[in-house]
Design a protein around this motif. Structure first.
Motif, PDB file in Angstrom:
ATOM      1  N   ILE A  84     -60.088   6.419 -18.737  1.00 17.40           N
ATOM      2  CA  ILE A  84     -58.822   5.883 -18.243  1.00 17.40           C
ATOM      3  C   ILE A  84     -59.011   5.424 -16.799  1.00 17.40           C
ATOM      4  O   ILE A  84     -59.847   5.979 -16.061  1.00 17.40           O
ATOM      5  N   VAL A  85     -58.252   4.445 -16.397  1.00 13.99           N
ATOM      6  CA  VAL A  85     -58.309   3.947 -15.025  1.00 13.99           C
ATOM      7  C   VAL A  85     -56.961   4.222 -14.366  1.00 13.99           C
ATOM      8  O   VAL A  85     -55.901   3.942 -14.942  1.00 13.99           O
ATOM      9  N   LEU A  86     -57.016   4.848 -13.157  1.00 11.89           N
ATOM     10  CA  LEU A  86     -55.780   5.142 -12.414  1.00 11.89           C
ATOM     11  C   LEU A  86     -55.822   4.430 -11.078  1.00 11.89           C
ATOM     12  O   LEU A  86     -56.892   4.304 -10.457  1.00 11.89           O
ATOM     13  N   GLU A  87     -54.667   4.005 -10.611  1.00 11.73           N
ATOM     14  CA  GLU A  87     -54.607   3.348  -9.302  1.00 11.73           C
ATOM     15  C   GLU A  87     -54.440   4.418  -8.214  1.00 11.73           C
ATOM     16  O   GLU A  87     -53.623   5.333  -8.365  1.00 11.73           O
ATOM     17  N   VAL A  88     -55.215   4.310  -7.134  1.00 15.42           N
ATOM     18  CA  VAL A  88     -55.123   5.286  -6.040  1.00 15.42           C
ATOM     19  C   VAL A  88     -54.097   4.771  -5.035  1.00 15.42           C
ATOM     20  O   VAL A  88     -54.303   3.714  -4.424  1.00 15.42           O
ATOM     21  N   ILE A  89     -52.984   5.483  -4.885  1.00 12.28           N
ATOM     22  CA  ILE A  89     -51.893   4.914  -4.085  1.00 12.28           C
ATOM     23  C   ILE A  89     -51.802   5.463  -2.659  1.00 12.28           C
ATOM     24  O   ILE A  89     -51.131   4.892  -1.819  1.00 12.28           O
ATOM     25  N   GLU A  90     -52.446   6.587  -2.371  1.00 12.50           N
ATOM     26  CA  GLU A  90     -52.485   7.042  -0.973  1.00 12.50           C
ATOM     27  C   GLU A  90     -53.561   8.103  -0.789  1.00 12.50           C
ATOM     28  O   GLU A  90     -54.151   8.583  -1.751  1.00 12.50           O
ATOM     29  N   THR A  91     -53.811   8.431   0.471  1.00  4.31           N
ATOM     30  CA  THR A  91     -54.758   9.507   0.798  1.00  4.31           C
ATOM     31  C   THR A  91     -53.985  10.606   1.502  1.00  4.31           C
ATOM     32  O   THR A  91     -53.221  10.341   2.434  1.00  4.31           O
ATOM     33  N   ILE A  92     -54.172  11.855   1.018  1.00  5.54           N
ATOM     34  CA  ILE A  92     -53.394  12.981   1.583  1.00  5.54           C
ATOM     35  C   ILE A  92     -54.335  13.980   2.267  1.00  5.54           C
ATOM     36  O   ILE A  92     -55.059  14.719   1.594  1.00  5.54           O
ATOM     37  N   PRO A  93     -54.342  13.973   3.594  1.00  3.97           N
ATOM     38  CA  PRO A  93     -55.135  15.018   4.274  1.00  3.97           C
ATOM     39  C   PRO A  93     -54.382  16.345   4.278  1.00  3.97           C
ATOM     40  O   PRO A  93     -53.169  16.371   4.038  1.00  3.97           O
ATOM     41  N   SER A  94     -55.085  17.454   4.594  1.00  8.00           N
ATOM     42  CA  SER A  94     -54.409  18.747   4.726  1.00  8.00           C
ATOM     43  C   SER A  94     -53.419  18.677   5.868  1.00  8.00           C
ATOM     44  O   SER A  94     -53.690  18.055   6.889  1.00  8.00           O
ATOM     45  N   GLY A  95     -52.291  19.305   5.667  1.00 10.43           N
ATOM     46  CA  GLY A  95     -51.285  19.362   6.732  1.00 10.43           C
ATOM     47  C   GLY A  95     -50.260  18.251   6.661  1.00 10.43           C
ATOM     48  O   GLY A  95     -49.270  18.273   7.393  1.00 10.43           O
ATOM     49  N   LYS A  96     -50.472  17.249   5.783  1.00  8.47           N
ATOM     50  CA  LYS A  96     -49.522  16.123   5.680  1.00  8.47           C
ATOM     51  C   LYS A  96     -48.686  16.250   4.412  1.00  8.47           C
ATOM     52  O   LYS A  96     -49.177  16.687   3.380  1.00  8.47           O
ATOM     53  N   VAL A  97     -47.432  15.806   4.532  1.00  6.10           N
ATOM     54  CA  VAL A  97     -46.570  15.802   3.351  1.00  6.10           C
ATOM     55  C   VAL A  97     -46.784  14.456   2.647  1.00  6.10           C
ATOM     56  O   VAL A  97     -46.689  13.416   3.293  1.00  6.10           O
ATOM     57  N   PRO A  98     -47.111  14.474   1.345  1.00  8.64           N
ATOM     58  CA  PRO A  98     -47.343  13.199   0.631  1.00  8.64           C
ATOM     59  C   PRO A  98     -46.101  12.300   0.711  1.00  8.64           C
ATOM     60  O   PRO A  98     -44.972  12.802   0.720  1.00  8.64           O
ATOM     61  N   SER A  99     -46.351  10.999   0.739  1.00  7.91           N
ATOM     62  CA  SER A  99     -45.197  10.108   0.912  1.00  7.91           C
ATOM     63  C   SER A  99     -44.756   9.467  -0.393  1.00  7.91           C
ATOM     64  O   SER A  99     -43.702   8.862  -0.463  1.00  7.91           O
ATOM     65  N   GLN A 100     -45.593   9.599  -1.432  1.00 10.86           N
ATOM     66  CA  GLN A 100     -45.229   8.889  -2.667  1.00 10.86           C
ATOM     67  C   GLN A 100     -45.320   9.805  -3.883  1.00 10.86           C
ATOM     68  O   GLN A 100     -46.132  10.715  -3.936  1.00 10.86           O
ATOM     69  N   LEU A 101     -44.490   9.474  -4.848  1.00 12.99           N
ATOM     70  CA  LEU A 101     -44.505  10.188  -6.127  1.00 12.99           C
ATOM     71  C   LEU A 101     -45.634   9.621  -6.980  1.00 12.99           C
ATOM     72  O   LEU A 101     -45.879   8.420  -6.940  1.00 12.99           O
ATOM     73  N   ILE A 102     -46.314  10.451  -7.715  1.00  9.71           N
ATOM     74  CA  ILE A 102     -47.364   9.969  -8.617  1.00  9.71           C
ATOM     75  C   ILE A 102     -46.729   9.664  -9.981  1.00  9.71           C
ATOM     76  O   ILE A 102     -46.183  10.561 -10.617  1.00  9.71           O
ATOM     77  N   SER A 103     -46.806   8.410 -10.348  1.00 16.36           N
ATOM     78  CA  SER A 103     -46.254   8.010 -11.649  1.00 16.36           C
ATOM     79  C   SER A 103     -47.411   7.805 -12.621  1.00 16.36           C
ATOM     80  O   SER A 103     -48.577   7.931 -12.253  1.00 16.36           O
ATOM     81  N   THR A 104     -47.061   7.455 -13.845  1.00 15.98           N
ATOM     82  CA  THR A 104     -48.083   7.230 -14.879  1.00 15.98           C
ATOM     83  C   THR A 104     -49.162   6.290 -14.366  1.00 15.98           C
ATOM     84  O   THR A 104     -48.875   5.282 -13.730  1.00 15.98           O
ATOM     85  N   LYS A 105     -50.399   6.646 -14.642  1.00 17.14           N
ATOM     86  CA  LYS A 105     -51.578   5.841 -14.292  1.00 17.14           C
ATOM     87  C   LYS A 105     -51.767   5.680 -12.786  1.00 17.14           C
ATOM     88  O   LYS A 105     -52.318   4.699 -12.319  1.00 17.14           O
ATOM     89  N   GLN A 106     -51.246   6.641 -12.049  1.00 18.94           N
ATOM     90  CA  GLN A 106     -51.475   6.630 -10.595  1.00 18.94           C
ATOM     91  C   GLN A 106     -52.185   7.917 -10.177  1.00 18.94           C
ATOM     92  O   GLN A 106     -52.124   8.936 -10.868  1.00 18.94           O
ATOM     93  N   ALA A 107     -52.834   7.844  -9.003  1.00 16.28           N
ATOM     94  CA  ALA A 107     -53.523   9.021  -8.442  1.00 16.28           C
ATOM     95  C   ALA A 107     -53.428   8.943  -6.922  1.00 16.28           C
ATOM     96  O   ALA A 107     -53.139   7.876  -6.371  1.00 16.28           O
ATOM     97  N   ALA A 108     -53.627  10.101  -6.251  1.00 19.21           N
ATOM     98  CA  ALA A 108     -53.709  10.099  -4.778  1.00 19.21           C
ATOM     99  C   ALA A 108     -54.976  10.828  -4.389  1.00 19.21           C
ATOM    100  O   ALA A 108     -55.305  11.863  -4.974  1.00 19.21           O
ATOM    101  N   ARG A 109     -55.684  10.233  -3.421  1.00 17.42           N
ATOM    102  CA  ARG A 109     -56.862  10.924  -2.877  1.00 17.42           C
ATOM    103  C   ARG A 109     -56.345  12.143  -2.126  1.00 17.42           C
ATOM    104  O   ARG A 109     -55.417  12.026  -1.326  1.00 17.42           O
ATOM    105  N   ILE A 110     -56.903  13.286  -2.387  1.00 20.20           N
ATOM    106  CA  ILE A 110     -56.342  14.513  -1.775  1.00 20.20           C
ATOM    107  C   ILE A 110     -57.475  15.434  -1.327  1.00 20.20           C
ATOM    108  O   ILE A 110     -58.526  15.485  -1.962  1.00 20.20           O
TER     109      ILE A 110
END
Ligand SMILES: Nc1nc2c(c(=O)[nH]1)N[C@H]1C(S)=C(S)[C@@H](COP(=O)(O)OP(=O)(O)OC[C@H]3O[C@@H](n4cnc5c(N)ncnc54)[C@H](O)[C@@H]3O)O[C@H]1N2
Ligand code: MOO
Ligand SMILES: [Mg+2]
Length: 424
Positions: A84-110
């Protein structure tokens, strides 16, 4: 003085068992006051507040790996042949509150320790993905199913808010410090250090800095007891040695009860011409003697009294007996004064490593070393079992308890031992 005064003399004392002696002492043991101190200074002290977790640990959903936060359901039924292929929508470092919801076929670098974005319920490690760019957008390819919650620590998974974690009286060590720090206790309430006056009696004693005269000895008991008191969280007050002078002892000891929680004397408790402590207790109007002979070796003449909930422990002058007297009677009191509930030492069963041939009129506490070999615990006396001997104390991590009666014990017999300390 108790009602048995008339039938007692220096030579005819009423003997009590160790357990009875401990019971009598325990009845007078009271908590000391408490004080607030900086967290790191509390190592070795005892907690005077309960610890209830004030928040969940962790208090946010946390990634356990460096990878991608995904929705596990997106990986259902996939394989290397059908990735499966997912789109990477943001990067989340430690200590930060994520800004986006992960929907179907999405991912966040964490990153490890970072907060999971809403919508995501699993983290796949970087190593298990292929990253690529297309039309300026970042994607990952995943070739295997990922379980829900994989590499995710849920809110309160380690500790839920409101969990009771520590009781009053708990000794503070590394694990306790880590917990207290994580919950923000930069200063904590601990029991104050019980103050302990130590006064060695004996006209043969010299101070440790003095050059030794023939027939005299250096006063090692005061320092030894001070070390034991420090080990148990107390605050030792090292007083000048006293000669064998009853009147002087009376005036010096009596004044101490106004300034310290407990008083320890060493020496002069037996029946010798210059042993003053029997007469001290006999003439002690304001205090109450709890016992002056215990069915134990070493330390049988150990004498203990109380004055308005201040203890007077008169230990034997013989260093070995003095040490054992502290372990059996004073350490539990210091623990109890600092809120500890389990005041008596832990015991264990072990195989005796050599014959013990002495006859035991009284219960005997032998300084010993324990070792574990192929899953069995062995205990061995650290030297000749004489109460005058001090050299064995440094190598002793336990006391073998030999019951009264019998004709000694043989190598290989099972015995009970009291745990003392780690040998390092
Ligand atoms: N006739 C009897 N003699 C003894 C008996 C007995 O029942 N009948 N009991 C023996 C037992 S058991 C013991 S234990 C000792 C107890 O002695 P004391 O508590 O009276 O102590 P001292 O006589 O003052 O000293 C004994 C020994 O220890 C040395 N000592 C004293 N103070 C210190 C110190 N601060 N640092 C290092 N060493 C110290 C002292 O010089 C003596 O060698 O009595 C037996 N006798
Ligand atoms: O009671 Mo003493 O301590 O055996 O020599
Ligand atoms: Mg004596």
């Amino acid at each position: 003085m108790d009602g048995n005064k008339e039938v007692q003399s220096k030579f005819k004392r009423k003997i009590v068992q160790v357990s009875e002696a401990q019971k009598r002492i325990f009845e007078y043991t009271q908590n000391v006051n408490t004080e607030k101190i900086p967290l790191i200074e509390s190592v070795g002290r005892r907690l005077a507040q309960e610890l209830i977790a004030p928040i969940d640990l962790p208090h946010f959903r946390r990634s356990g790996m460096d990878g991608y936060a995904i929705r596990a359901i997106d990986t259902k039924d996939i394989s290397s042949l059908d990735p499966i292929v997912l789109e990477v929508i943001e990067t989340i470092p430690s200590g930060k509150v994520p800004s986006q919801l992960i929907s179907t076929k999405q991912a966040a670098r964490i990153m490890t320790g970072a907060m999971l974005p809403d919508g995501a319920d699993a983290v796949i490690m970087f190593e298990m993905t292929e990253e690529f760019m297309e039309n300026d957008k970042k994607y990952i390819r995943i070739k295997r199913e990922i379980r829900k919650r994989q590499n995710v620590t849920e809110i309160g998974e380690e500790i839920e808010s409101g969990t009771h974690l520590m009781d009053k009286g708990r000794k503070i060590g590394t694990g306790e410090i880590a917990l207290l720090a994580t919950f923000g206790f930069h200063s904590i309430e601990v029991y104050s250090r019980p103050t302990v006056a130590i006064i060695s009696t004996g006209s043969e004693l010299q101070d440790i800095e003095e050059s030794l005269e023939l027939g005299k000895i250096r006063n090692s008991n005061t320092s030894m007891i001070a070390s034991l008191v420090l080990e148990e969280g107390g605050s030792p007050v090292l007083l000048d040695k006293l000669p064998d002078d009853l009147e002087l002892a009376k005036s010096k000891i009596s004044e101490l009860f106004h300034t310290v929680d407990l008083v320890i004397t060493t020496g002069g408790v037996s029946v010798g011409d210059y042993d003053i402590m029997y007469d001290f207790f006999d003439q002690w109007e304001e205090g109450n003697m709890l016992f002056n002979k215990v069915a134990m070796r070493p330390g049988s003449p150990t004498t203990v009294g109380v004055f308005q909930n201040h203890f007077l422990f008169a230990l034997s002058g013989n260093p070995g007996a003095c040490f054992v007297g502290f372990e059996l009677f004073i350490r539990p009191v210091l623990k109890g004064m600092q809120g500890c509930k389990q005041v008596y030492p832990e015991t264990f069963t072990a195989f005796l490593d050599e014959d013990f041939t002495k006859v035991n009129a009284f219960q005997r506490f032998i300084r010993a070393t324990s070792r574990i070999e192929q899953g069995s615990v062995y205990v061995k006396p650290t030297g000749e079992d004489k109460s005058s001997i001090m050299v064995s104390i440094k190598d002793s991590n336990c006391l073998i308890v030999i019951p009264a009666g019998g004709q000694g014990l043989s190598k290989g017999d099972l015995v009970t031992a009291i745990r003392l300390k780690e040998l390092e």
